[in-house]
Design a protein around this motif. Structure first.
Motif, PDB file in Angstrom:
ATOM      1  N   UNK A  36      35.014  83.858 -51.473  1.00 42.20           N
ATOM      2  CA  UNK A  36      36.024  84.034 -50.433  1.00 42.20           C
ATOM      3  C   UNK A  36      35.386  84.059 -49.049  1.00 42.20           C
ATOM      4  N   UNK A  37      34.282  84.785 -48.920  1.00 46.08           N
ATOM      5  CA  UNK A  37      33.603  84.856 -47.620  1.00 46.08           C
ATOM      6  C   UNK A  37      33.036  83.504 -47.215  1.00 46.08           C
ATOM      7  N   UNK A  38      32.485  82.766 -48.172  1.00 47.12           N
ATOM      8  CA  UNK A  38      31.941  81.442 -47.855  1.00 47.12           C
ATOM      9  C   UNK A  38      33.051  80.468 -47.448  1.00 47.12           C
ATOM     10  N   UNK A  39      34.193  80.583 -48.076  1.00 41.13           N
ATOM     11  CA  UNK A  39      35.310  79.712 -47.718  1.00 41.13           C
ATOM     12  C   UNK A  39      35.857  80.033 -46.331  1.00 41.13           C
ATOM     13  N   UNK A  40      35.991  81.329 -46.035  1.00 37.28           N
ATOM     14  CA  UNK A  40      36.624  81.724 -44.783  1.00 37.28           C
ATOM     15  C   UNK A  40      35.659  81.728 -43.612  1.00 37.28           C
ATOM     16  N   UNK A  41      34.469  82.254 -43.788  1.00 40.90           N
ATOM     17  CA  UNK A  41      33.552  82.426 -42.656  1.00 40.90           C
ATOM     18  C   UNK A  41      32.639  81.232 -42.463  1.00 40.90           C
ATOM     19  N   UNK A  42      32.089  80.688 -43.547  1.00 45.55           N
ATOM     20  CA  UNK A  42      31.148  79.577 -43.422  1.00 45.55           C
ATOM     21  C   UNK A  42      31.854  78.222 -43.459  1.00 45.55           C
ATOM     22  N   UNK A  64      32.859  76.474 -45.845  1.00 50.21           N
ATOM     23  CA  UNK A  64      32.395  75.560 -46.886  1.00 50.21           C
ATOM     24  C   UNK A  64      33.590  75.060 -47.697  1.00 50.21           C
ATOM     25  N   UNK A  65      33.439  73.914 -48.319  1.00 49.53           N
ATOM     26  CA  UNK A  65      34.465  73.432 -49.238  1.00 49.53           C
ATOM     27  C   UNK A  65      34.452  74.248 -50.519  1.00 49.53           C
ATOM     28  N   UNK A  66      35.489  74.069 -51.337  1.00 49.01           N
ATOM     29  CA  UNK A  66      35.623  74.873 -52.550  1.00 49.01           C
ATOM     30  C   UNK A  66      34.468  74.632 -53.529  1.00 49.01           C
ATOM     31  N   UNK A  67      34.093  73.376 -53.717  1.00 53.66           N
ATOM     32  CA  UNK A  67      33.007  73.077 -54.653  1.00 53.66           C
ATOM     33  C   UNK A  67      31.687  73.670 -54.167  1.00 53.66           C
ATOM     34  N   UNK A  68      31.382  73.494 -52.886  1.00 55.60           N
ATOM     35  CA  UNK A  68      30.125  74.021 -52.340  1.00 55.60           C
ATOM     36  C   UNK A  68      30.090  75.545 -52.403  1.00 55.60           C
ATOM     37  N   UNK A  69      31.206  76.192 -52.049  1.00 54.06           N
ATOM     38  CA  UNK A  69      31.246  77.661 -52.052  1.00 54.06           C
ATOM     39  C   UNK A  69      31.066  78.213 -53.467  1.00 54.06           C
ATOM     40  N   UNK A  70      31.714  77.602 -54.430  1.00 57.77           N
ATOM     41  CA  UNK A  70      31.588  78.109 -55.805  1.00 57.77           C
ATOM     42  C   UNK A  70      30.192  77.875 -56.373  1.00 57.77           C
ATOM     43  N   UNK A  71      29.594  76.750 -56.016  1.00 55.63           N
ATOM     44  CA  UNK A  71      28.233  76.489 -56.505  1.00 55.63           C
ATOM     45  C   UNK A  71      27.209  77.392 -55.834  1.00 55.63           C
ATOM     46  N   UNK A  72      27.369  77.610 -54.530  1.00 55.86           N
ATOM     47  CA  UNK A  72      26.429  78.475 -53.815  1.00 55.86           C
ATOM     48  C   UNK A  72      26.524  79.913 -54.313  1.00 55.86           C
ATOM     49  N   UNK A  73      27.724  80.364 -54.637  1.00 57.15           N
ATOM     50  CA  UNK A  73      27.916  81.752 -55.063  1.00 57.15           C
ATOM     51  C   UNK A  73      27.584  81.984 -56.532  1.00 57.15           C
TER      52      UNK A  73
END
Length: 112
Positions: free
Chosen positions: A79-85, A87-96
């Motif tokens: 959620x933080x990566x999607x809102x603050x950074x 990032x796209x959904x695929x990138x945020x889920x892979x990074x997390x």
């Protein structure tokens, strides 16, 4: 074979019950939350209790709780990566994903 049938029936029963709860509570986005994981977990714990006893189910339930906490940590990071950074959904889920694994393995190492 009968275990699969019981699991199928119990899972269907719990999915139906949680679907009714999801229709009753607000907001409606909780309907999906109640629909899947609790149903499968309860059916699995019921079968495990019938086959292996209460102490085995206690260990499995503890592992489910730690897994749920790890999933919550993962979800917060996504959620933080999607809102603050932004990032796209695929990138945020892979990074997390490492966060989920790290938290889950730490709980496993500490709690055993």
């Amino acid at each position: 074979m009968s275990e699969y049938l019981i699991r199928f029936l119990l899972g269907g029963l719990f999915v139906s019950l949680f679907s009714i709860i999801g229709d009753i509570v607000r907001p409606k986005s909780f309907a999906g939350l109640f629909g899947a994981a609790p149903s499968v977990a309860l059916a699995t714990l019921g079968i495990a209790w019938a086959e292996h006893g209460a102490s085995y189910v206690g260990v499995q339930a503890t592992a489910m709780i730690w897994g749920a906490i790890a999933l919550a940590c993962y979800s917060i990071v996504v959620c933080q990566l999607l809102m603050r950074a932004q990032l796209g959904a695929l990138a945020a889920t892979l990074v997390a994903m490492p966060v989920w694994l790290l938290v889950a393995f730490e709980f496993h190492a500490v709690a055993g």
